[in-house]
Design a protein around this motif. Sequence first.
Motif: not given
Length: 320
Positions: A11-34
Amino acid sequence: MKAIEIKAFGGPEGLAVVDLPAPAPAAGQVLVSVEAVGVGGVDTLIRSGALASYGFTEGFVPGGEVAGTVTAVGDGVDRSWIGWRVWGSPGAGGGYAEHVVASAEGIVPLPAGLSAVDAVTLGSAGTVAQFALVHAHFVAGETVLVRGGSGSIGLMTVQLAARGGAAAVAVTTSSAERGERLRSLGATHVLDRSGNGGEGAPAGYDVIIDIVAGADLPAFFDKLNPNGRLIAVGAVAGQPPADFGTKIMAAFQRSLTFATFSLATVSETALRAERSEQFAAASRGELKTVVHEVLPLDQAVSAHRKMDAGEVFGRIVLIP
């Protein structure tokens, strides 16, 4: 950065707020501030564990489309993208977060008149609707039934079929109030969830776009005209019966067609061109985006509860 993770399938209660490292763009990618994240039906299926056989695991961050500002680029990407407001897809998931990486090949600049919320309401749903109609070989003058008209894909299919010159656009939905809203977007006939009702509705349809699937899918083959085509673009009600194909074989002389459709079979070039065109049309008011509710990212559990309860008309959008 803050993100939403599937801690446990179910169920939805399986979702949780977590702290993760911000990703870095690899070749061919962009980083988006959402700025906005679209909540899709596939997100709820992944969260439930229904798609675990496709490789989704607990610990996954859902979210297939975002809009925001490019803040960094990887090798091989033009640095002039930095500062642009864009729609982008992090792929199969990762969008429920404050920052995401996306393929530079697929990002689409947002017109000045289009908000980030509108972009994630339209970006995936509009292209599914358009290319599903193409997959069905839909042409002006044909009759269309949209099974599951109240979700974002259904709403866009109604609009695009009407704009494309359909002789009739029927929809299945759960209430008269929703039916009236669908009429305002181009529906000509409103049916109940079984595909019945609708005064003056066509006796049969040339094209059915089905977002629902589930146990009742085979009954909709009876609603196709000879040479009719039913295209399944989703399965929010689950898989159809294993023997559903026998219904088509029993109607052999009517030359019916069943097909599935996924955006995975459309080139990035074609997707980007279609999204650009639809975003421009929406900014001019020619396509209507329907936003059910905008919620903070940390209320993803509430968003999924509303999705599971069938309360949503249009799209829920999360804001980091």
